[in-house]
Scaffold this motif. Structure first.
Motif, PDB file in Angstrom:
ATOM      1  N   UNK A 170       0.827  -1.205   0.000  1.00 20.75           N
ATOM      2  CA  UNK A 170       0.000   0.000   0.000  1.00 20.75           C
ATOM      3  C   UNK A 170       0.868   1.264   0.000  1.00 20.75           C
ATOM      4  N   UNK A 171       1.957   1.202   0.752  1.00 21.78           N
ATOM      5  CA  UNK A 171       2.832   2.363   0.877  1.00 21.78           C
ATOM      6  C   UNK A 171       3.902   2.420  -0.214  1.00 21.78           C
ATOM      7  N   UNK A 172       3.893   1.401  -1.107  1.00 18.85           N
ATOM      8  CA  UNK A 172       4.867   1.324  -2.214  1.00 18.85           C
ATOM      9  C   UNK A 172       6.305   1.365  -1.701  1.00 18.85           C
ATOM     10  N   UNK A 173       6.551   0.593  -0.657  1.00 21.92           N
ATOM     11  CA  UNK A 173       7.894   0.565  -0.067  1.00 21.92           C
ATOM     12  C   UNK A 173       8.837  -0.367  -0.810  1.00 21.92           C
ATOM     13  N   UNK A 174       8.310  -1.360  -1.489  1.00 22.87           N
ATOM     14  CA  UNK A 174       9.151  -2.366  -2.121  1.00 22.87           C
ATOM     15  C   UNK A 174       9.534  -3.465  -1.160  1.00 22.87           C
ATOM     16  N   UNK A 175       9.038  -3.398   0.057  1.00 17.45           N
ATOM     17  CA  UNK A 175       9.319  -4.431   1.061  1.00 17.45           C
ATOM     18  C   UNK A 175       8.221  -4.343   2.116  1.00 17.45           C
TER      19      UNK A 175
END
Length: 543
Positions: A57-62
């Protein structure tokens, strides 16, 4: 904590602190107990899956970075604190909605609490809303469902539908309603009305009652008047199933079962399902009234919900029981007949659950009051009898036993000698919607039984009325007129109810011998035929 009443709701919003400034301790105090109720959230792999979804959701990649903890409450506390620190509480809600669906009750409560903690000011102070969430979550499962259904039906009747089906979803929509429909105060008034309705269901005492009274300014347990846009109506459908059908046994010896369904409607809106109740197991026909009394006495929710509003009890009966005096069932512990307190009608269970025969039924129903001439709606009843009429050109056998004087009306009366007579007669009168039986329905009378079956299942007649005591139909019509003839046949349930009340001191009067078959095709719910394992949420369905 100090709670704020209606006066506080009118204060300027500039007095309120931004909710995002509220600390992590408050966020954990309100959110961790809700998270702990989410299914399987005590399992580490589910919490890990939650962190993965939050990272997406936060587009962190992890995954969202929170140290694991084998003690699940401590781990949930850490997740909330980290999400609060990083402004990711909304991502937490979104991740849970992806995993469990928007309609999960705990996800909905969490979204409401997060909105109060982080969102822009709503129509209640945030701490008041959070206190309300705490109290509401302590109530038994299903609390508020009747209030939600009633409020949503009101909104639909006002042509202002509100999305949401559960208590927290409706509260969120009303709390976060930022665009007024009819002026700045209107959304706030809608929220207060809903909370007053909720308070009326809550009862007069307890922490929740006190909190709602403080918020709304209404006395605890005070009833709420129906919205002006439509009359509220409670509909109870009681299905009496014949378990051994077909059977050659007399009805008194056949085996039956009971199920009950509770609906409400506002105005002309579609009824909304509120709950159901399974019956006491199998029993014989001669036990029907006794078992029915016990059933109605134990199922109190519909009676409590119907205080002060129009209530109709519809008995969905097999044709072997259409002549059963269902209105005489005791309606509660006092033993008074149902007909004293509400409208009581019978319906054809066979037709109800067979959608293949509904088209003609709907056509006749729609024509019921389409032609309002003559002004006396009772003249639009078409009468038939297997007896010989006593006079008139349509009465060829005045010397026959048990003569029957044909009531005057729009349709020429029919003396029924064979089923083809009925076919021709109803074909000649496609607008006939109400059938009067000069010969009372008797399941053992082959001709009248087959005629009623045909009228219901082949020709779609939606309404029938008759005297169970085989008396002259004229006094029945006089009892329904009561000095003022009805303008619409739609008044029949009310007219019959009033007639029964007037005759309550004379059990042998015509007032207590009336059967009204009132079969409304807009009140058909196919979901009733789904398996019902005794839970009150099963068997609701939609048409």
């Amino acid at each position: 904590m100090r709670f704020f009443g209606p006066r506080a709701l009118r204060r300027g919003r500039k007095e309120r602190r931004p909710e995002r400034q509220q600390g992590p301790d408050q966020a954990c105090r309100h959110l961790v107990p809700i998270l702990a109720c989410v299914p399987r959230m005590n399992e580490l792999k589910m919490r890990q899956a939650l962190l993965v979804r939050m990272g997406e959701k936060l587009r962190l990649g992890h995954p969202f970075n929170v140290a694991e903890d084998p003690e699940y409450l401590a781990h949930l506390d850490a997740i909330v604190r980290a999400a609060h620190r990083d402004g990711a509480l909304e991502a937490l809600c979104g991740a849970l909605a992806q995993m469990y669906g928007d309609d999960d009750i705990d996800v909905a409560w969490l979204e409401l609490a997060v909105t109060a903690l982080t969102g822009p000011p709503g129509h209640l102070p945030a701490d008041v809303l959070l206190a309300l969430v705490v109290e509401l979550r302590c109530r038994p499962k299903g609390f508020g469902a009747a209030t939600v259904a009633r409020f949503l039906a009101e909104r639909r009747a006002q042509r202002r539908p509100l999305d949401g089906t559960s208590l927290p979803q409706v509260l969120l929509k009303l709390y976060d309603s930022r665009v007024p429909a009819h002026g700045p105060a209107e959304p706030r008034e809608q929220l207060l009305r809903f909370l007053r309705m909720l308070a009326a269901q809550t009862g007069p005492s307890g922490p929740l009652a006190a909190l709602l009274a403080e918020i709304t300014g209404a006395a605890p347990g005070e009833p709420v008047a129906p919205a002006a846009d439509g009359e509220r109506q409670v509909i109870i459908q009681i299905r009496v199933e014949e378990e051994d059908a077909p059977s050659d046994l007399p009805p008194a010896q056949r085996r039956y079962s009971l199920r009950g369904y509770h609906y409400e409607r506002v105005g002309d809106d579609r009824p909304v399902f509120l709950g159901s109740q399974s019956g006491p197991g199998l029993f014989t026909g001669d036990e029907l009234t006794e078992r029915g009394r016990d059933f109605l006495t134990s199922w109190r929710e519909p009676a409590d919900a119907a205080r002060g509003v129009t209530k109709r009890v519809e008995f969905l009966l097999p044709h072997s029981l259409l002549g059963h005096p269902a209105e005489a069932w005791p309606g509660g512990p006092a033993g008074r007949p149902l007909s004293r307190s509400c409208q009581v009608v019978v319906r054809s269970l066979i037709r109800y659950r067979d959608s293949m025969v509904h088209d003609g039924w709907i056509r006749r129903w729609n024509a019921l009051d389409r032609d309002r001439t003559p002004a006396d709606a009772l003249q639009r009843i078409g009468w038939l009898s297997t007896r010989a009429p006593a006079d008139g050109p349509a009465c060829p056998d005045p010397a026959a036993a048990q003569p029957w004087k044909c009531p005057e009306g729009k349709y020429p009366p029919l003396r029924l000698t064979r089923l083809t007579d009925l076919v021709d007669w109803l074909s000649a009168h496609p607008d006939l919607g109400c059938l009067g039986l000069g010969t009372p329905y008797d399941h053992d009378d082959d001709l009248i039984r087959q005629a009623v079956d045909d009228a219901l299942l082949e020709d779609g007649i939606p309404v029938m009325v008759w005297r169970r005591d085989a008396g002259d139909p004229h006094p029945l019509l006089d009892a329904l007129r009561a000095g003022q003839p009805p303008a619409d046949l739609a008044e029949l349930p009310h007219r019959v109810h009033q007639a029964r009340r007037r005759g309550r001191h004379d059990t042998h009067s015509v007032h207590n011998q009336i059967t009204l078959l009132w079969d409304d095709p807009t009140c058909v719910f196919s979901g009733q035929d789904q398996p019902m394992p005794g839970t009150r949420a099963a068997g609701e369905g939609a048409a």
